[in-house]
Structures are given as structure tokens and as C-alpha cells.
Design a protein around this motif. Structure first.
Motif, PDB file in Angstrom:
ATOM      1  N   THR A 151     -49.814   4.832  22.072  1.00 30.59           N
ATOM      2  CA  THR A 151     -50.028   5.102  23.494  1.00 30.59           C
ATOM      3  C   THR A 151     -48.695   5.137  24.232  1.00 30.59           C
ATOM      4  O   THR A 151     -48.434   6.038  25.036  1.00 30.59           O
ATOM      5  N   VAL A 152     -47.844   4.175  23.947  1.00 30.44           N
ATOM      6  CA  VAL A 152     -46.529   4.131  24.597  1.00 30.44           C
ATOM      7  C   VAL A 152     -45.699   5.345  24.179  1.00 30.44           C
ATOM      8  O   VAL A 152     -45.031   5.970  25.008  1.00 30.44           O
ATOM      9  N   LYS A 153     -45.758   5.703  22.902  1.00 31.27           N
ATOM     10  CA  LYS A 153     -45.028   6.888  22.436  1.00 31.27           C
ATOM     11  C   LYS A 153     -45.526   8.144  23.160  1.00 31.27           C
ATOM     12  O   LYS A 153     -44.728   9.003  23.538  1.00 31.27           O
ATOM     13  N   GLN A 154     -46.835   8.233  23.391  1.00 24.64           N
ATOM     14  CA  GLN A 154     -47.403   9.379  24.101  1.00 24.64           C
ATOM     15  C   GLN A 154     -46.911   9.426  25.551  1.00 24.64           C
ATOM     16  O   GLN A 154     -46.588  10.496  26.063  1.00 24.64           O
ATOM     17  N   ILE A 155     -46.842   8.279  26.200  1.00 24.18           N
ATOM     18  CA  ILE A 155     -46.322   8.219  27.575  1.00 24.18           C
ATOM     19  C   ILE A 155     -44.890   8.738  27.600  1.00 24.18           C
ATOM     20  O   ILE A 155     -44.519   9.541  28.472  1.00 24.18           O
ATOM     21  N   LEU A 156     -44.089   8.314  26.637  1.00 26.67           N
ATOM     22  CA  LEU A 156     -42.693   8.753  26.585  1.00 26.67           C
ATOM     23  C   LEU A 156     -42.582  10.254  26.316  1.00 26.67           C
ATOM     24  O   LEU A 156     -41.699  10.924  26.866  1.00 26.67           O
ATOM     25  N   GLU A 157     -43.475  10.788  25.496  1.00 20.77           N
ATOM     26  CA  GLU A 157     -43.481  12.235  25.238  1.00 20.77           C
ATOM     27  C   GLU A 157     -43.904  13.018  26.477  1.00 20.77           C
ATOM     28  O   GLU A 157     -43.344  14.068  26.777  1.00 20.77           O
ATOM     29  N   ASN A 158     -44.878  12.499  27.205  1.00 18.19           N
ATOM     30  CA  ASN A 158     -45.381  13.192  28.394  1.00 18.19           C
ATOM     31  C   ASN A 158     -44.418  13.111  29.578  1.00 18.19           C
ATOM     32  O   ASN A 158     -44.426  13.999  30.431  1.00 18.19           O
ATOM     33  N   TYR A 159     -43.638  12.046  29.655  1.00 12.90           N
ATOM     34  CA  TYR A 159     -42.732  11.829  30.794  1.00 12.90           C
ATOM     35  C   TYR A 159     -41.333  11.472  30.287  1.00 12.90           C
ATOM     36  O   TYR A 159     -40.818  10.385  30.573  1.00 12.90           O
ATOM     37  N   PRO A 160     -40.695  12.382  29.554  1.00  9.86           N
ATOM     38  CA  PRO A 160     -39.440  12.035  28.874  1.00  9.86           C
ATOM     39  C   PRO A 160     -38.290  11.627  29.801  1.00  9.86           C
ATOM     40  O   PRO A 160     -37.455  10.820  29.409  1.00  9.86           O
ATOM     41  N   ASP A 161     -38.260  12.150  31.009  1.00  7.38           N
ATOM     42  CA  ASP A 161     -37.160  11.807  31.917  1.00  7.38           C
ATOM     43  C   ASP A 161     -37.506  10.682  32.873  1.00  7.38           C
ATOM     44  O   ASP A 161     -36.625  10.104  33.500  1.00  7.38           O
ATOM     45  N   LYS A 162     -38.800  10.358  32.983  1.00  7.09           N
ATOM     46  CA  LYS A 162     -39.251   9.425  34.010  1.00  7.09           C
ATOM     47  C   LYS A 162     -39.509   8.011  33.510  1.00  7.09           C
ATOM     48  O   LYS A 162     -39.610   7.090  34.307  1.00  7.09           O
ATOM     49  N   VAL A 163     -39.651   7.844  32.188  1.00  7.77           N
ATOM     50  CA  VAL A 163     -40.055   6.546  31.646  1.00  7.77           C
ATOM     51  C   VAL A 163     -39.128   6.136  30.506  1.00  7.77           C
ATOM     52  O   VAL A 163     -38.702   6.965  29.712  1.00  7.77           O
ATOM     53  N   ARG A 164     -38.838   4.850  30.466  1.00  5.08           N
ATOM     54  CA  ARG A 164     -38.118   4.286  29.320  1.00  5.08           C
ATOM     55  C   ARG A 164     -38.903   3.090  28.813  1.00  5.08           C
ATOM     56  O   ARG A 164     -39.543   2.376  29.590  1.00  5.08           O
ATOM     57  N   LEU A 165     -38.836   2.895  27.503  1.00  3.61           N
ATOM     58  CA  LEU A 165     -39.441   1.724  26.867  1.00  3.61           C
ATOM     59  C   LEU A 165     -38.318   0.823  26.399  1.00  3.61           C
ATOM     60  O   LEU A 165     -37.373   1.282  25.764  1.00  3.61           O
ATOM     61  N   VAL A 166     -38.439  -0.448  26.721  1.00  2.00           N
ATOM     62  CA  VAL A 166     -37.504  -1.450  26.222  1.00  2.00           C
ATOM     63  C   VAL A 166     -38.317  -2.377  25.327  1.00  2.00           C
ATOM     64  O   VAL A 166     -39.279  -3.002  25.785  1.00  2.00           O
ATOM     65  N   TYR A 167     -37.950  -2.428  24.051  1.00  2.00           N
ATOM     66  CA  TYR A 167     -38.684  -3.226  23.073  1.00  2.00           C
ATOM     67  C   TYR A 167     -38.028  -4.592  22.916  1.00  2.00           C
ATOM     68  O   TYR A 167     -36.817  -4.674  22.714  1.00  2.00           O
ATOM     69  N   LYS A 168     -38.851  -5.644  22.987  1.00  2.00           N
ATOM     70  CA  LYS A 168     -38.362  -7.006  22.757  1.00  2.00           C
ATOM     71  C   LYS A 168     -39.308  -7.699  21.771  1.00  2.00           C
ATOM     72  O   LYS A 168     -40.510  -7.478  21.790  1.00  2.00           O
ATOM     73  N   HIS A 169     -38.729  -8.524  20.935  1.00  2.00           N
ATOM     74  CA  HIS A 169     -39.492  -9.214  19.895  1.00  2.00           C
ATOM     75  C   HIS A 169     -40.212 -10.441  20.448  1.00  2.00           C
ATOM     76  O   HIS A 169     -39.646 -11.215  21.219  1.00  2.00           O
ATOM     77  N   PHE A 170     -41.456 -10.615  20.009  1.00  2.00           N
ATOM     78  CA  PHE A 170     -42.225 -11.811  20.349  1.00  2.00           C
ATOM     79  C   PHE A 170     -43.101 -12.158  19.147  1.00  2.00           C
ATOM     80  O   PHE A 170     -44.325 -11.985  19.159  1.00  2.00           O
ATOM     81  N   PRO A 171     -42.472 -12.635  18.052  1.00  2.00           N
ATOM     82  CA  PRO A 171     -43.237 -12.936  16.842  1.00  2.00           C
ATOM     83  C   PRO A 171     -44.147 -14.143  17.040  1.00  2.00           C
ATOM     84  O   PRO A 171     -43.698 -15.212  17.434  1.00  2.00           O
ATOM     85  N   LEU A 172     -45.424 -13.938  16.770  1.00  2.00           N
ATOM     86  CA  LEU A 172     -46.415 -15.022  16.862  1.00  2.00           C
ATOM     87  C   LEU A 172     -46.504 -15.683  15.484  1.00  2.00           C
ATOM     88  O   LEU A 172     -47.410 -15.412  14.699  1.00  2.00           O
ATOM     89  N   ASP A 173     -45.540 -16.545  15.200  1.00  2.00           N
ATOM     90  CA  ASP A 173     -45.356 -17.114  13.865  1.00  2.00           C
ATOM     91  C   ASP A 173     -46.594 -17.812  13.315  1.00  2.00           C
ATOM     92  O   ASP A 173     -46.860 -17.740  12.120  1.00  2.00           O
ATOM     93  N   GLN A 174     -47.338 -18.508  14.152  1.00  2.00           N
ATOM     94  CA  GLN A 174     -48.470 -19.302  13.663  1.00  2.00           C
ATOM     95  C   GLN A 174     -49.587 -18.449  13.077  1.00  2.00           C
ATOM     96  O   GLN A 174     -50.288 -18.883  12.177  1.00  2.00           O
ATOM     97  N   ILE A 175     -49.737 -17.229  13.589  1.00  2.00           N
ATOM     98  CA  ILE A 175     -50.811 -16.367  13.076  1.00  2.00           C
ATOM     99  C   ILE A 175     -50.288 -15.127  12.348  1.00  2.00           C
ATOM    100  O   ILE A 175     -51.060 -14.449  11.673  1.00  2.00           O
ATOM    101  N   HIS A 176     -49.011 -14.835  12.485  1.00  2.00           N
ATOM    102  CA  HIS A 176     -48.409 -13.649  11.860  1.00  2.00           C
ATOM    103  C   HIS A 176     -47.143 -14.051  11.103  1.00  2.00           C
ATOM    104  O   HIS A 176     -46.032 -13.899  11.615  1.00  2.00           O
ATOM    105  N   PRO A 177     -47.289 -14.524   9.869  1.00  2.00           N
ATOM    106  CA  PRO A 177     -46.121 -15.014   9.125  1.00  2.00           C
ATOM    107  C   PRO A 177     -45.076 -13.943   8.794  1.00  2.00           C
ATOM    108  O   PRO A 177     -43.927 -14.286   8.541  1.00  2.00           O
ATOM    109  N   GLN A 178     -45.450 -12.672   8.843  1.00  2.00           N
ATOM    110  CA  GLN A 178     -44.463 -11.614   8.571  1.00  2.00           C
ATOM    111  C   GLN A 178     -43.825 -11.050   9.843  1.00  2.00           C
ATOM    112  O   GLN A 178     -42.946 -10.192   9.764  1.00  2.00           O
TER     113      GLN A 178
END
Length: 168
Positions: free
Chosen positions: A54-81
Motif C-alpha cells: 500500500t505504501v509503495k502504491q502511494i509512492l508510485e501514485n504521488y512520486p513528487d509529493k510523498v516520501r516514506l521514512v522507514y524505521k525499525h521497530f522489532p517486536l522481539d518477544q513475538i518476532h524472533p527474526q
């Protein structure tokens, strides 16, 4: 820290969260875009994987108007990888391939693990010795933890959590 704005519809106070974006962050789309989506995410989170296209689609539809900034939030207790995958993505970023690698992590979420990270690094043409050395040394564990702690301070409690122009 944050600014107070007023909404016309309800006249209730809403707070905006100030989130610092720097050149160390992973930015997809126009870095100078007026709309910033800052997403705290976890590579093992099924909701994050569903949200990613969905986020990739937003960026494709509005390439000059939107930026995505990715930040890590690992939920270690339920997602060991989640944390190892985040650290592996930073090793890919070291070779300018964060987005290619992260897209493939979400596409192969059911196979997360060191074997997959090495397979993907070869698939996208990384220097394998550099990647493997980075991965085994856990070179980016502090960066992943820093993103996580920044998320906690911003009020993130689960994934995915997005802020659009500072508003959760």
C-alpha cells in the motif's frame, strides 16, 4: 516536543510529534516531499507485510509529493527474526540496497533467517564477503536499537505505526 494544532471538525487539541529525519534514515520517494510518512515497522510482522504494498502504491501514485521514512521497530518477544532481519537490511543499506533487500524480506517473510539473508544478498548483487562480515559482527545492532527507542519516545507500541507529517 511537539506543536499544537486545531482541527476544524472537532475543535479538539491534537499534538504533532516531532520526529527528526536525517541522512542516516532510509527515505523512499522525493526527499523534499511535503508529505512525510514515517513508518516504524518489523520485517516479521504480517500486518507490516500487508501494509508494505500500500505504501509503495502511494509512492508510485504521488512520486513528487510523498516520501516514506522507514524505521525499525522489532517486536522481539513475538518476532524472533525481526531484529536479525533489521540488522541484515542495514548491511544491505551499507551497499546502497536497503529498499531492494527490504522489499524481498517482506515478500519472503515466512523464510526469515540467515540463509535467506545470504540468498537475497547474492540475488541483489551485494559484495557477499562485506555483507557476511557485517551480518556476523552485528555491526548495526545499535542503529536498530536507536530506531526502536526513538519509536518508544514517539509513542509507538506496535507495528506498523505510521506518522503522517508528525501525526500518528
Amino acid at each position: 516536543a511537539g506543536a499544537v494544532i486545531w482541527t476544524k471538525s472537532s475543535q479538539k487539541e491534537e499534538t504533532k510529534t516531532e520526529i527528526i529525519v536525517s541522512e542516516k534514515d532510509h527515505i523512499r520517494g522525493n526527499p523534499e516531499a511535503k508529505v512525510s510518512i514515517i513508518e516504524w515497522s518489523d520485517f516479521q510482522c504480517s500486518f507490516c507485510s500487508s501494509f508494505h504494498p500500500t505504501v509503495k502504491q502511494i509512492l508510485e501514485n504521488y512520486p513528487d509529493k510523498v516520501r516514506l521514512v522507514y524505521k525499525h521497530f522489532p517486536l522481539d518477544q513475538i518476532h524472533p527474526q525481526a531484529r536479525p532481519a533489521a540488522e541484515a537490511s542495514e548491511c544491505a543499506a551499507e551497499q546502497e540496497k536497503f529498499w531492494e533487500f527490504s522489499d524481498l524480506l517482506f515478500e519472503n517473510q515466512e523464510r526469515l533467517g540467515e540463509a535467506l539473508y545470504k540468498e537475497l544478498s547474492a540475488q541483489i548483487g551485494l559484495n557477499l564477503d562485506q555483507f557476511n562480515s557485517c551480518l556476523s559482527s552485528r555491526k548495526y545492532k545499535d542503529k536498530v536499537e536507536s530506531d526502536y527507542q526513538e519509536g518508544i519516545k514517539a509513542g509507538v507500541r506496535g507495528t506498523p505505526t505510521s506518522f503522517i507529517n508528525g501525526k500518528m
